[in-house]
Design a protein around this motif. Sequence first.
Motif, PDB file in Angstrom:
ATOM      1  N   UNK A   1      72.923  46.388-123.902  1.00  0.00           N
ATOM      2  CA  UNK A   1      73.184  46.552-122.473  1.00  0.00           C
ATOM      3  C   UNK A   1      72.667  45.356-121.679  1.00  0.00           C
ATOM      4  N   UNK A   2      73.412  44.981-120.667  1.00  0.00           N
ATOM      5  CA  UNK A   2      72.879  44.176-119.587  1.00  0.00           C
ATOM      6  C   UNK A   2      71.948  45.086-118.765  1.00  0.00           C
ATOM      7  N   UNK A   3      71.137  44.507-117.889  1.00  0.00           N
ATOM      8  CA  UNK A   3      70.229  45.320-117.065  1.00  0.00           C
ATOM      9  C   UNK A   3      70.749  45.487-115.639  1.00  0.00           C
ATOM     10  N   UNK A   4      70.777  44.405-114.877  1.00  0.00           N
ATOM     11  CA  UNK A   4      71.081  44.494-113.450  1.00  0.00           C
ATOM     12  C   UNK A   4      72.580  44.627-113.220  1.00  0.00           C
ATOM     13  N   UNK A   5      72.955  45.685-112.528  1.00  0.00           N
ATOM     14  CA  UNK A   5      74.362  45.964-112.313  1.00  0.00           C
ATOM     15  C   UNK A   5      74.952  46.851-113.388  1.00  0.00           C
ATOM     16  N   UNK A   6      74.166  47.101-114.429  1.00  0.00           N
ATOM     17  CA  UNK A   6      74.628  47.922-115.558  1.00  0.00           C
ATOM     18  C   UNK A   6      73.746  49.153-115.700  1.00  0.00           C
ATOM     19  N   UNK A   7      72.463  48.939-115.937  1.00  0.00           N
ATOM     20  CA  UNK A   7      71.498  50.045-115.937  1.00  0.00           C
ATOM     21  C   UNK A   7      70.991  50.319-114.521  1.00  0.00           C
TER      22      UNK A   7
ATOM     23  N   UNK B   1      69.696  50.279-130.120  1.00  0.00           N
ATOM     24  CA  UNK B   1      69.846  49.984-128.699  1.00  0.00           C
ATOM     25  C   UNK B   1      69.045  48.763-128.277  1.00  0.00           C
ATOM     26  N   UNK B   2      69.608  48.000-127.370  1.00  0.00           N
ATOM     27  CA  UNK B   2      68.913  46.837-126.857  1.00  0.00           C
ATOM     28  C   UNK B   2      69.323  46.525-125.433  1.00  0.00           C
ATOM     29  N   UNK B   3      68.509  45.701-124.777  1.00  0.00           N
ATOM     30  CA  UNK B   3      68.812  45.203-123.438  1.00  0.00           C
ATOM     31  C   UNK B   3      68.712  43.685-123.482  1.00  0.00           C
ATOM     32  N   UNK B   4      69.751  43.029-122.985  1.00  0.00           N
ATOM     33  CA  UNK B   4      69.779  41.570-122.889  1.00  0.00           C
ATOM     34  C   UNK B   4      70.126  41.205-121.452  1.00  0.00           C
ATOM     35  N   UNK B   5      69.227  40.523-120.787  1.00  0.00           N
ATOM     36  CA  UNK B   5      69.385  40.265-119.353  1.00  0.00           C
ATOM     37  C   UNK B   5      69.153  38.794-119.043  1.00  0.00           C
ATOM     38  N   UNK B   6      69.742  38.344-117.934  1.00  0.00           N
ATOM     39  CA  UNK B   6      69.437  37.009-117.431  1.00  0.00           C
ATOM     40  C   UNK B   6      68.126  36.981-116.659  1.00  0.00           C
ATOM     41  N   UNK B   7      67.501  38.129-116.465  1.00  0.00           N
ATOM     42  CA  UNK B   7      66.166  38.225-115.878  1.00  0.00           C
ATOM     43  C   UNK B   7      65.143  37.850-116.961  1.00  0.00           C
ATOM     44  N   UNK B   8      63.862  37.775-116.583  1.00  0.00           N
ATOM     45  CA  UNK B   8      62.842  37.443-117.574  1.00  0.00           C
ATOM     46  C   UNK B   8      62.492  38.682-118.404  1.00  0.00           C
TER      47      UNK B   8
ATOM     48  N   UNK C   1      65.698  41.171-124.733  1.00  0.00           N
ATOM     49  CA  UNK C   1      65.773  39.712-124.576  1.00  0.00           C
ATOM     50  C   UNK C   1      66.053  39.362-123.129  1.00  0.00           C
ATOM     51  N   UNK C   2      65.281  38.406-122.609  1.00  0.00           N
ATOM     52  CA  UNK C   2      65.544  37.817-121.303  1.00  0.00           C
ATOM     53  C   UNK C   2      65.925  36.360-121.483  1.00  0.00           C
ATOM     54  N   UNK C   3      66.158  35.694-120.367  1.00  0.00           N
ATOM     55  CA  UNK C   3      66.542  34.282-120.453  1.00  0.00           C
ATOM     56  C   UNK C   3      65.427  33.440-121.076  1.00  0.00           C
ATOM     57  N   UNK C   4      64.192  33.959-121.027  1.00  0.00           N
ATOM     58  CA  UNK C   4      63.030  33.209-121.501  1.00  0.00           C
ATOM     59  C   UNK C   4      62.546  33.666-122.878  1.00  0.00           C
TER      60      UNK C   4
ATOM     61  N   UNK D   1      68.510  31.688-126.065  1.00  0.00           N
ATOM     62  CA  UNK D   1      69.560  31.114-125.244  1.00  0.00           C
ATOM     63  C   UNK D   1      69.865  32.003-124.045  1.00  0.00           C
ATOM     64  N   UNK D   2      70.854  31.607-123.273  1.00  0.00           N
ATOM     65  CA  UNK D   2      71.218  32.335-122.068  1.00  0.00           C
ATOM     66  C   UNK D   2      72.691  32.726-122.132  1.00  0.00           C
ATOM     67  N   UNK D   3      73.050  33.692-121.327  1.00  0.00           N
ATOM     68  CA  UNK D   3      74.454  34.098-121.234  1.00  0.00           C
ATOM     69  C   UNK D   3      75.253  32.989-120.548  1.00  0.00           C
ATOM     70  N   UNK D   4      76.504  32.772-120.950  1.00  0.00           N
ATOM     71  CA  UNK D   4      77.335  33.535-121.885  1.00  0.00           C
ATOM     72  C   UNK D   4      77.259  33.056-123.337  1.00  0.00           C
ATOM     73  N   UNK D   5      76.212  32.332-123.702  1.00  0.00           N
ATOM     74  CA  UNK D   5      76.050  31.946-125.105  1.00  0.00           C
ATOM     75  C   UNK D   5      75.854  33.206-125.961  1.00  0.00           C
ATOM     76  N   UNK D   6      76.139  33.139-127.261  1.00  0.00           N
ATOM     77  CA  UNK D   6      76.060  34.336-128.110  1.00  0.00           C
ATOM     78  C   UNK D   6      74.676  34.663-128.632  1.00  0.00           C
ATOM     79  N   UNK D   7      73.653  33.843-128.325  1.00  0.00           N
ATOM     80  CA  UNK D   7      72.359  33.957-128.990  1.00  0.00           C
ATOM     81  C   UNK D   7      71.677  35.304-128.867  1.00  0.00           C
ATOM     82  N   UNK D   8      71.737  35.923-127.696  1.00  0.00           N
ATOM     83  CA  UNK D   8      71.054  37.218-127.526  1.00  0.00           C
ATOM     84  C   UNK D   8      71.700  38.290-128.403  1.00  0.00           C
ATOM     85  N   UNK D   9      73.021  38.254-128.511  1.00  0.00           N
ATOM     86  CA  UNK D   9      73.712  39.222-129.368  1.00  0.00           C
ATOM     87  C   UNK D   9      73.350  38.988-130.827  1.00  0.00           C
TER      88      UNK D   9
END
Length: 241
Positions: free
Chosen positions: A11-17, A124-131, A152-155, A159-167
């Motif tokens: 899941x993304x966090x902001x705007x999703x959860x 289950x996981x959360x991957x966000x552009x937040x920290x 996973x956060x950007x830090x 890597x960061x979205x839209x790169x595939x690294x968090x997935x």
Amino acid sequence: MARTRIAGILFDKDGTLLDYAKSWVPINYRIARLAARDDQALADHLLTACGMDPFTGHVTPDSLLAAGSTREIAEGMVAAGASFSPYALTALFDGMFKEAAAAAVPVTDLAPFFAGLKAAGYRLGVASSDNEASIRETARRFGFAGALDFVAGYDSGHGIKPEPGMVLAFCAATGLAPKAVAVVGDNNHDLHMGRAASVGLTVAVLTGTGSPASLAEASDHCLDDITQLPALLARLASDPS
């Protein structure tokens, strides 16, 4: 060929959860005022430059404020005239975003929502552009930290979205193949991240800054909100073709 059964959900966090307009529009005003050192005209300019109308609060889909990492938002505001270094502003924003979890508004009661998915056997996981600290504070506050296999956060070093690294990191942590993973998010950075990792399913939700039109191309399904996800997954599992 039959679809691989979805066994993990990222899941993304902001705007999703979290409801984006209720949770983040007020924070956007605050960070702009901070970056502008309380110069209101500059604050309005910074918001506009990063994708938010300072008068209506509308955030443009896939803009910096809708989809950027903390560092990217800070860099955008510095480029637009904020008199900080990107590093210093990123650090200030990171602190504010962690504190913002206390005022966040969830889309639904997240503790039973995640408990239900966990009981159904999903990883289950959360991957966000937040920290990462902000994500963990959000999960703690809303009672679903124990259901998570991955954060996973950007830090976090993936890597960061839209790169595939968090997935791919989620897959490594859970032992799942990308085709067994669904990515759920409210903007194209989330969905493109999923597509870049070759996930089995991309699901858009309309509780963030995206619209059916803006999310159509990169999503396999578009839902009003995450509460419709369990029914979708059950339907797909019963007819995986």
